[in-house]
Design a protein around this motif. Sequence first.
Motif, PDB file in Angstrom:
ATOM      1  N   GLU A  78     103.977  28.357  61.779  1.00  0.00           N
ATOM      2  CA  GLU A  78     104.009  28.073  60.289  1.00  0.00           C
ATOM      3  C   GLU A  78     102.540  27.317  59.614  1.00  0.00           C
ATOM      4  O   GLU A  78     102.299  27.682  58.766  1.00  0.00           O
ATOM      5  CB  GLU A  78     105.026  27.034  60.359  1.00  0.00           C
ATOM      6  N   TRP A  79     101.901  26.402  60.544  1.00  0.00           N
ATOM      7  CA  TRP A  79     100.504  26.047  60.028  1.00  0.00           C
ATOM      8  C   TRP A  79      99.361  27.103  59.934  1.00  0.00           C
ATOM      9  O   TRP A  79      98.751  26.898  58.621  1.00  0.00           O
ATOM     10  CB  TRP A  79     100.262  25.092  61.200  1.00  0.00           C
ATOM     11  N   GLN A  80      99.560  28.182  60.506  1.00  0.00           N
ATOM     12  CA  GLN A  80      98.615  29.305  60.092  1.00  0.00           C
ATOM     13  C   GLN A  80      98.865  29.909  58.911  1.00  0.00           C
ATOM     14  O   GLN A  80      98.115  30.311  58.075  1.00  0.00           O
ATOM     15  CB  GLN A  80      98.825  30.422  61.372  1.00  0.00           C
ATOM     16  N   GLN A  81     100.206  29.750  58.290  1.00  0.00           N
ATOM     17  CA  GLN A  81     100.489  30.444  57.131  1.00  0.00           C
ATOM     18  C   GLN A  81     100.208  29.713  55.919  1.00  0.00           C
ATOM     19  O   GLN A  81     100.162  30.017  54.867  1.00  0.00           O
ATOM     20  CB  GLN A  81     101.993  30.969  57.202  1.00  0.00           C
TER      21      GLN A  81
ATOM     22  N   GLY B 244     101.052  30.888  72.966  1.00  0.00           N
ATOM     23  CA  GLY B 244     101.531  29.856  74.154  1.00  0.00           C
ATOM     24  C   GLY B 244     100.409  29.935  75.264  1.00  0.00           C
ATOM     25  O   GLY B 244     100.785  29.679  76.376  1.00  0.00           O
ATOM     26  N   ASN B 245      99.144  30.095  74.854  1.00  0.00           N
ATOM     27  CA  ASN B 245      98.100  30.141  75.662  1.00  0.00           C
ATOM     28  C   ASN B 245      97.665  28.514  76.002  1.00  0.00           C
ATOM     29  O   ASN B 245      96.744  28.328  76.683  1.00  0.00           O
ATOM     30  CB  ASN B 245      97.199  31.243  75.416  1.00  0.00           C
ATOM     31  N   MET B 246      97.726  27.922  75.017  1.00  0.00           N
ATOM     32  CA  MET B 246      97.434  26.361  74.903  1.00  0.00           C
ATOM     33  C   MET B 246      98.735  25.698  74.324  1.00  0.00           C
ATOM     34  O   MET B 246      99.500  26.049  73.645  1.00  0.00           O
ATOM     35  CB  MET B 246      96.291  26.257  73.864  1.00  0.00           C
ATOM     36  N   THR B 247      98.807  24.236  75.088  1.00  0.00           N
ATOM     37  CA  THR B 247      99.915  23.870  74.791  1.00  0.00           C
ATOM     38  C   THR B 247     100.109  23.159  73.412  1.00  0.00           C
ATOM     39  O   THR B 247     101.305  22.994  72.804  1.00  0.00           O
ATOM     40  CB  THR B 247     100.042  22.428  75.766  1.00  0.00           C
ATOM     41  N   ALA B 248      98.949  22.546  73.064  1.00  0.00           N
ATOM     42  CA  ALA B 248      99.045  21.847  71.430  1.00  0.00           C
ATOM     43  C   ALA B 248      97.688  21.429  71.070  1.00  0.00           C
ATOM     44  O   ALA B 248      96.564  21.720  71.828  1.00  0.00           O
ATOM     45  CB  ALA B 248      99.942  20.578  71.686  1.00  0.00           C
ATOM     46  N   THR B 249      97.434  21.224  69.739  1.00  0.00           N
ATOM     47  CA  THR B 249      96.187  20.701  69.112  1.00  0.00           C
ATOM     48  C   THR B 249      96.857  19.622  68.228  1.00  0.00           C
ATOM     49  O   THR B 249      97.728  19.929  67.566  1.00  0.00           O
ATOM     50  CB  THR B 249      95.442  21.925  68.642  1.00  0.00           C
ATOM     51  N   VAL B 250      95.884  18.904  67.910  1.00  0.00           N
ATOM     52  CA  VAL B 250      96.197  17.579  66.840  1.00  0.00           C
ATOM     53  C   VAL B 250      95.352  18.092  65.706  1.00  0.00           C
ATOM     54  O   VAL B 250      94.148  17.864  65.807  1.00  0.00           O
ATOM     55  CB  VAL B 250      95.775  16.249  67.218  1.00  0.00           C
TER      56      VAL B 250
ATOM     57  N   PRO C  50      83.595  -0.463  54.883  1.00  0.00           N
ATOM     58  CA  PRO C  50      84.475  -0.728  54.201  1.00  0.00           C
ATOM     59  C   PRO C  50      85.847  -0.165  54.825  1.00  0.00           C
ATOM     60  O   PRO C  50      85.933   0.655  55.956  1.00  0.00           O
ATOM     61  CB  PRO C  50      84.117   0.425  52.951  1.00  0.00           C
ATOM     62  N   GLU C  51      86.847  -0.517  54.222  1.00  0.00           N
ATOM     63  CA  GLU C  51      88.237  -0.467  54.702  1.00  0.00           C
ATOM     64  C   GLU C  51      88.548   1.175  54.794  1.00  0.00           C
ATOM     65  O   GLU C  51      87.995   1.968  53.785  1.00  0.00           O
ATOM     66  CB  GLU C  51      89.248  -0.731  53.791  1.00  0.00           C
ATOM     67  N   LYS C  52      89.004   1.844  55.807  1.00  0.00           N
ATOM     68  CA  LYS C  52      89.101   3.254  55.923  1.00  0.00           C
ATOM     69  C   LYS C  52      90.576   3.664  55.068  1.00  0.00           C
ATOM     70  O   LYS C  52      91.458   3.199  54.712  1.00  0.00           O
ATOM     71  CB  LYS C  52      89.711   3.599  57.464  1.00  0.00           C
ATOM     72  N   SER C  53      90.023   4.920  54.480  1.00  0.00           N
ATOM     73  CA  SER C  53      91.077   5.758  53.480  1.00  0.00           C
ATOM     74  C   SER C  53      91.646   6.696  54.583  1.00  0.00           C
ATOM     75  O   SER C  53      90.891   7.781  54.812  1.00  0.00           O
ATOM     76  CB  SER C  53      90.548   6.249  52.233  1.00  0.00           C
ATOM     77  N   PRO C  54      92.855   6.695  55.307  1.00  0.00           N
ATOM     78  CA  PRO C  54      93.231   7.638  56.132  1.00  0.00           C
ATOM     79  C   PRO C  54      93.743   8.853  55.720  1.00  0.00           C
ATOM     80  O   PRO C  54      94.232   9.016  54.495  1.00  0.00           O
ATOM     81  CB  PRO C  54      94.365   6.754  56.787  1.00  0.00           C
ATOM     82  N   VAL C  55      93.379   9.923  56.560  1.00  0.00           N
ATOM     83  CA  VAL C  55      93.918  11.166  56.246  1.00  0.00           C
ATOM     84  C   VAL C  55      94.714  11.627  57.515  1.00  0.00           C
ATOM     85  O   VAL C  55      94.581  11.213  58.731  1.00  0.00           O
ATOM     86  CB  VAL C  55      92.978  12.157  56.045  1.00  0.00           C
ATOM     87  N   ASP C  56      96.132  12.050  57.080  1.00  0.00           N
ATOM     88  CA  ASP C  56      96.952  12.206  58.214  1.00  0.00           C
ATOM     89  C   ASP C  56      96.594  13.358  59.192  1.00  0.00           C
ATOM     90  O   ASP C  56      95.944  14.479  58.981  1.00  0.00           O
ATOM     91  CB  ASP C  56      98.374  12.631  57.671  1.00  0.00           C
ATOM     92  N   ALA C  57      97.125  13.329  60.545  1.00  0.00           N
ATOM     93  CA  ALA C  57      96.850  14.313  61.565  1.00  0.00           C
ATOM     94  C   ALA C  57      98.386  14.902  61.811  1.00  0.00           C
ATOM     95  O   ALA C  57      99.299  14.164  61.748  1.00  0.00           O
ATOM     96  CB  ALA C  57      96.065  13.880  62.615  1.00  0.00           C
ATOM     97  N   VAL C  58      98.394  16.253  62.254  1.00  0.00           N
ATOM     98  CA  VAL C  58      99.417  16.763  62.530  1.00  0.00           C
ATOM     99  C   VAL C  58      99.502  17.277  64.194  1.00  0.00           C
ATOM    100  O   VAL C  58      98.495  18.083  64.382  1.00  0.00           O
ATOM    101  CB  VAL C  58      99.967  17.701  61.508  1.00  0.00           C
ATOM    102  N   LEU C  59     100.550  16.839  64.883  1.00  0.00           N
ATOM    103  CA  LEU C  59     100.722  17.765  66.291  1.00  0.00           C
ATOM    104  C   LEU C  59     101.091  19.105  65.985  1.00  0.00           C
ATOM    105  O   LEU C  59     102.180  19.325  65.572  1.00  0.00           O
ATOM    106  CB  LEU C  59     101.495  16.909  67.360  1.00  0.00           C
ATOM    107  N   LEU C  60     100.299  20.168  66.359  1.00  0.00           N
ATOM    108  CA  LEU C  60     100.707  21.528  66.487  1.00  0.00           C
ATOM    109  C   LEU C  60     101.224  21.941  67.710  1.00  0.00           C
ATOM    110  O   LEU C  60     100.496  21.839  68.855  1.00  0.00           O
ATOM    111  CB  LEU C  60      99.907  22.352  65.816  1.00  0.00           C
ATOM    112  N   THR C  61     102.435  22.476  67.976  1.00  0.00           N
ATOM    113  CA  THR C  61     102.957  22.988  69.345  1.00  0.00           C
ATOM    114  C   THR C  61     103.427  24.520  68.953  1.00  0.00           C
ATOM    115  O   THR C  61     103.265  25.113  67.825  1.00  0.00           O
ATOM    116  CB  THR C  61     103.861  22.132  69.679  1.00  0.00           C
ATOM    117  N   ILE C  62     103.792  25.033  70.129  1.00  0.00           N
ATOM    118  CA  ILE C  62     104.328  26.355  69.670  1.00  0.00           C
ATOM    119  C   ILE C  62     105.682  26.550  68.791  1.00  0.00           C
ATOM    120  O   ILE C  62     105.881  27.376  67.953  1.00  0.00           O
ATOM    121  CB  ILE C  62     105.069  26.899  71.050  1.00  0.00           C
ATOM    122  N   ASP C  63     106.042  25.248  68.459  1.00  0.00           N
ATOM    123  CA  ASP C  63     107.291  25.327  67.495  1.00  0.00           C
ATOM    124  C   ASP C  63     106.950  25.135  66.114  1.00  0.00           C
ATOM    125  O   ASP C  63     107.599  25.929  65.221  1.00  0.00           O
ATOM    126  CB  ASP C  63     108.021  24.101  67.760  1.00  0.00           C
TER     127      ASP C  63
END
Length: 351
Positions: free
Chosen positions: A347-350, A293-299, A330-343
């Motif tokens: 889980e992401w850490q694990q 809870g010390n930072m709101t989010a990270t992508v 060349p055309e981009k081969s995309p890699v997904d990003a995930v919004l991490l919040t307190i919710d």
Amino acid sequence: MKKLLALLMSLAMVFAMVACSSTDNGGSTNNGSTNNGGSTDNGGDTGDDTTGGAADLKLAVILKTQATDFWLKMWQGAENYANENGLQVDLYAAQSDSDYEGQLAILENCINTGEYDAIAIAPCSAVNMITGVKAANDADITIINLDEQFDAAEMESQGAVCSGYIASDNVAVGYQGAEYLCSMLSEGDQVAVIEGISGNVSSEDRANGARSAFEDNGMEIIGSQACNWDMQTAMDTAATWITQYPDLKAIYCCNDGMAMGVMQAIANAGKTGEILLCGTDGDADAVTAVAEGNMTATVAQDSASMGARAVEMLVDACLNPDNYPTSTSPEKSPVDAVLLTIDNAAEWQQQ
């Protein structure tokens, strides 16, 4: 006696000629089916390919740095994929994000060894590696662009090309993070953006995305400042803004290292929880700060997957070059990003 010696010398010459003619000057190359552990099937006939199977390839990956969790995970992702699939991959990194000449020297050394079939490059800037890319082209080394995109105009100017591009959509990353902040703000609230290095494509894309989200939601942007990916510079910049703009409500940062500095500036001002803060990359320290809870989010960008995908693409581009036409952009081969919040940060850490 003289006749005997002459006969022996003649026989020796015949034996030498026979020995030379029996030397193996080649042999067949095994281009058989190879499964590299991903969704791409690299098996079958490779036509004119002379590099052999995947295990015969010698590959390299050159990153910006190992100084942050993001790049360390990318390194580990590439290394793990190589080990799991029995591939020969050497990993290199510059001393820092701004070690332009040092990173180019790494590429030049790789080319000069004559050992590598293909190299993936995450350049420190859009232009610092292009002379090296051209040299690699001339040496018939396949090049894959990773993360920071090569400048297409400069590539064309120097006659350089690459066979693929792997990256997150950094405009979308910045927009996603800032839009989440806006969801907890009111129209007209004061906000700011901490950028990376001026001219750095990834930084500019994230900053542009964040500013667009703030503007679309009617926020007042009081500042957008390049802080060179540096934690202390970001902390000092944020401290100045907090003093000058006591109603400042949120800050978006183009990476998590700078976000950690901004978090400290917010804490020093006694405004933790009052000023919302979103970082980028999903570095371990930032994810912990979000979970606590010390930072709101990270992508979070899945940099480990980017590293693994880079090695996979290097192999596939060597074995199936017709599927990877060279281009300045060349055309981009995309890699997904995930919004991490307190919710979901814990889980992401694990994972």
